[in-house]
Design a protein around this motif. Sequence first.
Motif, PDB file in Angstrom:
ATOM      1  N   VAL A   1      12.426 -30.271 -15.455  1.00  0.00           N
ATOM      2  CA  VAL A   1      13.598 -29.969 -14.635  1.00  0.00           C
ATOM      3  C   VAL A   1      14.154 -28.648 -15.154  1.00  0.00           C
ATOM      4  CG1 VAL A   1      15.866 -30.724 -13.861  1.00  0.00           C
ATOM      5  CG2 VAL A   1      14.061 -32.405 -14.263  1.00  0.00           C
ATOM      6  N   TYR A   2      14.044 -27.610 -14.344  1.00  0.00           N
ATOM      7  CA  TYR A   2      14.465 -26.270 -14.762  1.00  0.00           C
ATOM      8  C   TYR A   2      15.837 -25.969 -14.160  1.00  0.00           C
ATOM      9  CZ  TYR A   2      14.295 -21.382 -16.050  1.00  0.00           C
ATOM     10  OH  TYR A   2      14.574 -20.162 -16.617  1.00  0.00           O
ATOM     11  N   CYS A   3      16.835 -25.810 -15.029  1.00  0.00           N
ATOM     12  CA  CYS A   3      18.205 -25.546 -14.598  1.00  0.00           C
ATOM     13  C   CYS A   3      18.461 -24.040 -14.686  1.00  0.00           C
ATOM     14  CB  CYS A   3      19.193 -26.306 -15.487  1.00  0.00           C
ATOM     15  SG  CYS A   3      18.879 -28.087 -15.544  1.00  0.00           S
ATOM     16  N   THR A   4      18.729 -23.421 -13.574  1.00  0.00           N
ATOM     17  CA  THR A   4      18.839 -21.968 -13.517  1.00  0.00           C
ATOM     18  C   THR A   4      20.186 -21.480 -14.052  1.00  0.00           C
ATOM     19  OG1 THR A   4      19.791 -21.898 -11.289  1.00  0.00           O
ATOM     20  CG2 THR A   4      17.384 -21.947 -11.458  1.00  0.00           C
ATOM     21  N   THR A   5      20.254 -20.178 -14.267  1.00  0.00           N
ATOM     22  CA  THR A   5      21.516 -19.537 -14.596  1.00  0.00           C
ATOM     23  C   THR A   5      22.454 -19.584 -13.392  1.00  0.00           C
ATOM     24  OG1 THR A   5      20.555 -17.411 -13.946  1.00  0.00           O
ATOM     25  CG2 THR A   5      20.459 -17.985 -16.280  1.00  0.00           C
ATOM     26  N   PHE A   6      23.717 -19.248 -13.609  1.00  0.00           N
ATOM     27  CA  PHE A   6      24.713 -19.269 -12.545  1.00  0.00           C
ATOM     28  C   PHE A   6      24.420 -18.178 -11.521  1.00  0.00           C
ATOM     29  CE2 PHE A   6      29.033 -17.702 -11.162  1.00  0.00           C
ATOM     30  CZ  PHE A   6      29.284 -18.738 -10.281  1.00  0.00           C
ATOM     31  N   HIS A   7      24.300 -18.577 -10.249  1.00  0.00           N
ATOM     32  CA  HIS A   7      24.006 -17.631  -9.174  1.00  0.00           C
ATOM     33  C   HIS A   7      25.212 -17.373  -8.268  1.00  0.00           C
ATOM     34  CE1 HIS A   7      20.049 -17.901 -10.592  1.00  0.00           C
ATOM     35  NE2 HIS A   7      19.492 -18.673  -9.677  1.00  0.00           N
ATOM     36  N   GLY A   8      26.200 -18.246  -8.277  1.00  0.00           N
ATOM     37  CA  GLY A   8      27.346 -18.071  -7.409  1.00  0.00           C
ATOM     38  C   GLY A   8      27.976 -19.393  -7.032  1.00  0.00           C
ATOM     39  N   LEU A   9      29.065 -19.316  -6.294  1.00  0.00           N
ATOM     40  CA  LEU A   9      29.823 -20.510  -5.896  1.00  0.00           C
ATOM     41  C   LEU A   9      29.451 -21.020  -4.516  1.00  0.00           C
ATOM     42  CD1 LEU A   9      33.379 -19.461  -7.150  1.00  0.00           C
ATOM     43  CD2 LEU A   9      31.917 -21.242  -8.125  1.00  0.00           C
ATOM     44  N   GLY A  10      28.828 -20.208  -3.690  1.00  0.00           N
ATOM     45  CA  GLY A  10      28.522 -20.639  -2.331  1.00  0.00           C
ATOM     46  C   GLY A  10      27.624 -19.638  -1.636  1.00  0.00           C
ATOM     47  N   GLY A  11      27.508 -19.797  -0.315  1.00  0.00           N
ATOM     48  CA  GLY A  11      26.586 -18.961   0.439  1.00  0.00           C
ATOM     49  C   GLY A  11      25.152 -19.376   0.161  1.00  0.00           C
ATOM     50  N   ARG A  12      24.240 -18.503   0.493  1.00  0.00           N
ATOM     51  CA  ARG A  12      22.817 -18.821   0.321  1.00  0.00           C
ATOM     52  C   ARG A  12      22.332 -18.338  -1.043  1.00  0.00           C
ATOM     53  NH1 ARG A  12      20.243 -20.922   4.366  1.00  0.00           N
ATOM     54  NH2 ARG A  12      18.209 -20.217   3.627  1.00  0.00           N
TER      55      ARG A  12
ATOM     56  N   ASP B   1      28.459 -15.126  -3.841  1.00  0.00           N
ATOM     57  CA  ASP B   1      27.449 -15.160  -4.883  1.00  0.00           C
ATOM     58  C   ASP B   1      27.969 -14.404  -6.108  1.00  0.00           C
ATOM     59  OD1 ASP B   1      27.165 -12.443  -4.369  1.00  0.00           O
ATOM     60  OD2 ASP B   1      25.249 -12.637  -3.355  1.00  0.00           O
ATOM     61  N   LEU B   2      27.181 -14.403  -7.183  1.00  0.00           N
ATOM     62  CA  LEU B   2      27.631 -13.831  -8.442  1.00  0.00           C
ATOM     63  C   LEU B   2      27.932 -12.338  -8.326  1.00  0.00           C
ATOM     64  CD1 LEU B   2      28.159 -13.939 -11.472  1.00  0.00           C
ATOM     65  CD2 LEU B   2      25.693 -13.706 -11.847  1.00  0.00           C
ATOM     66  N   THR B   3      27.088 -11.603  -7.607  1.00  0.00           N
ATOM     67  CA  THR B   3      27.289 -10.159  -7.486  1.00  0.00           C
ATOM     68  C   THR B   3      28.653  -9.845  -6.901  1.00  0.00           C
ATOM     69  OG1 THR B   3      24.912  -9.785  -7.233  1.00  0.00           O
ATOM     70  CG2 THR B   3      26.384  -8.038  -6.487  1.00  0.00           C
ATOM     71  N   ARG B   4      29.023 -10.510  -5.823  1.00  0.00           N
ATOM     72  CA  ARG B   4      30.304 -10.233  -5.184  1.00  0.00           C
ATOM     73  C   ARG B   4      31.462 -10.760  -6.019  1.00  0.00           C
ATOM     74  NH1 ARG B   4      30.393 -11.663   1.047  1.00  0.00           N
ATOM     75  NH2 ARG B   4      32.483 -10.775   0.730  1.00  0.00           N
ATOM     76  N   LEU B   5      31.270 -11.859  -6.731  1.00  0.00           N
ATOM     77  CA  LEU B   5      32.327 -12.356  -7.613  1.00  0.00           C
ATOM     78  C   LEU B   5      32.652 -11.331  -8.693  1.00  0.00           C
ATOM     79  CD1 LEU B   5      31.153 -16.058  -8.026  1.00  0.00           C
ATOM     80  CD2 LEU B   5      33.352 -15.350  -7.065  1.00  0.00           C
TER      81      LEU B   5
ATOM     82  N   MET C   1      20.672 -11.730  -3.576  1.00  0.00           N
ATOM     83  CA  MET C   1      21.502 -12.838  -3.101  1.00  0.00           C
ATOM     84  C   MET C   1      22.609 -12.296  -2.222  1.00  0.00           C
ATOM     85  SD  MET C   1      21.884 -15.213  -6.480  1.00  0.00           S
ATOM     86  CE  MET C   1      22.416 -13.877  -7.534  1.00  0.00           C
ATOM     87  N   ASN C   2      22.928 -13.004  -1.185  1.00  0.00           N
ATOM     88  CA  ASN C   2      24.077 -12.614  -0.389  1.00  0.00           C
ATOM     89  C   ASN C   2      24.906 -13.840  -0.088  1.00  0.00           C
ATOM     90  OD1 ASN C   2      23.394 -13.792   2.362  1.00  0.00           O
ATOM     91  ND2 ASN C   2      21.567 -12.544   2.037  1.00  0.00           N
ATOM     92  N   GLY C   3      26.137 -13.608   0.338  1.00  0.00           N
ATOM     93  CA  GLY C   3      27.049 -14.717   0.562  1.00  0.00           C
ATOM     94  C   GLY C   3      27.045 -15.231   1.978  1.00  0.00           C
ATOM     95  N   ASP C   4      26.163 -14.716   2.840  1.00  0.00           N
ATOM     96  CA  ASP C   4      26.135 -15.150   4.222  1.00  0.00           C
ATOM     97  C   ASP C   4      25.437 -16.497   4.322  1.00  0.00           C
ATOM     98  OD1 ASP C   4      27.285 -12.721   4.957  1.00  0.00           O
ATOM     99  OD2 ASP C   4      25.316 -11.738   5.048  1.00  0.00           O
ATOM    100  N   ASN C   5      26.085 -17.444   4.954  1.00  0.00           N
ATOM    101  CA  ASN C   5      25.544 -18.791   5.041  1.00  0.00           C
ATOM    102  C   ASN C   5      24.920 -19.001   6.414  1.00  0.00           C
ATOM    103  OD1 ASN C   5      24.895 -21.321   4.248  1.00  0.00           O
ATOM    104  ND2 ASN C   5      26.970 -22.107   4.133  1.00  0.00           N
ATOM    105  N   VAL C   6      23.608 -19.115   6.481  1.00  0.00           N
ATOM    106  CA  VAL C   6      22.891 -19.326   7.723  1.00  0.00           C
ATOM    107  C   VAL C   6      22.671 -20.822   7.905  1.00  0.00           C
ATOM    108  CG1 VAL C   6      20.799 -18.806   9.002  1.00  0.00           C
ATOM    109  CG2 VAL C   6      21.789 -17.082   7.477  1.00  0.00           C
ATOM    110  N   PHE C   7      23.024 -21.337   9.074  1.00  0.00           N
ATOM    111  CA  PHE C   7      22.958 -22.775   9.302  1.00  0.00           C
ATOM    112  C   PHE C   7      21.519 -23.264   9.207  1.00  0.00           C
ATOM    113  CE2 PHE C   7      22.336 -26.369  12.189  1.00  0.00           C
ATOM    114  CZ  PHE C   7      23.177 -27.281  11.590  1.00  0.00           C
ATOM    115  N   ASP C   8      21.334 -24.367   8.505  1.00  0.00           N
ATOM    116  CA  ASP C   8      20.036 -25.017   8.347  1.00  0.00           C
ATOM    117  C   ASP C   8      20.318 -26.514   8.274  1.00  0.00           C
ATOM    118  OD1 ASP C   8      17.631 -26.123   7.542  1.00  0.00           O
ATOM    119  OD2 ASP C   8      17.191 -24.576   6.055  1.00  0.00           O
TER     120      ASP C   8
END
Length: 372
Positions: free
Chosen positions: A81-92, A256-260, A1-8
């Motif tokens: 409905v599968y609810c995932t673990t916490f991955h981060g606050l933003g980014g991709r 994302d979680l890693t950087r947090l 996971m990375n925090g870079d947000n690519v426009f889509d």
Amino acid sequence: MNGDNVFDEFYDNTELEPGGANGTVLRTRDVVVPHMPGLGRAWQLVYTTTTTFGNPVTASGIVLEPNPAICNGAITRPIVVYCTTFHGLGGRCAPSQLLVAGTEPDARGIAAALAQGWKVAVPDGIGLGITGAGPHHFLAAHAGAHAALDLARAVCTHGLNRAPVAVWGYADGGRIAAAAGELQPSYAPELDLRAIAAGAVIRDPGALITGLDGGPWSGMAFAAMVGLARAYSHLPVDHLLTDVGVRAVTEASELDLTRLLVEYLAPLSVWCERPDPWNDPVWRHVLSHECLGAKTPLAPVHLYHGLLDTLVPIESARTIFAEYISRGVRVSWSEYDVPHLSAAALGLPDALKALRAGFARPPDRGGSPAVT
């Protein structure tokens, strides 16, 4: 996971008018999900849901349909409905994006549900995925439950046949799954909810944050402050932040979680004007509103936890288990002599067994639940 947000542009935010139907599909597109055995078709969607306090918002998610060869000719496939673990606050780091990238940390559980012949719907959660809607409402159980239940609504209405539904998750995902069970009777009574499977449930976010603050998981405590502040933005929840804290919140909202975990190791007192921000009256109100176990699920609930879990202590789920038993909820329990991450893997067979039993049971037609 990375925090870079690519426009889509698919994930563009959509302004909604009050009074619309929750779970309305706004747009969809087919996608390729690599390394997912048993997958037939996958599609991302943007749909309508509501925040903690009922404000209409857009949310995103992904639906994975099993290969017809493993469905035994069934026309109406159960929906998990599968609810995932916490991955981060933003980014991709939205699950609907990570699955397409082939980097979703919870892919094993999702694949296990798909292998049963079930359709799997994975919500991104409010504030994650949709451009400009963040930060993610981390630990806001009502918001997460709304997004999960409305995704089930969206998938049910998008097809020709209504299907039985179950909700499954672990850690923060388990918290959302349990909250969905508690809120479904009032929020989405038309759903044919058959079962809930919830592992390592976070009952009381205040207790969790206190336990994490100042330790190696301090970044998650900081993320909790950011996510809950976003969910309760109508309250003066940011009045304790210093100028440095305000800047830190802005920066964290895209991580994302890693950087947090790397960048927010300091105790919360570093960012706040008092050493015990959670004892502030406003925050005590927020945290008390977010405790689980006060409402009664009508669907059967399976809880599971690791005895050696130091991230989410087992007492958290044991308290919910006792609350449910006291109110006659059909609840089962599994515990494993392992730490947090190992319990997620060991709990898969028992969770799948509970979901199969739920789908095999006829839908409820009212009446009081009974303990099993």
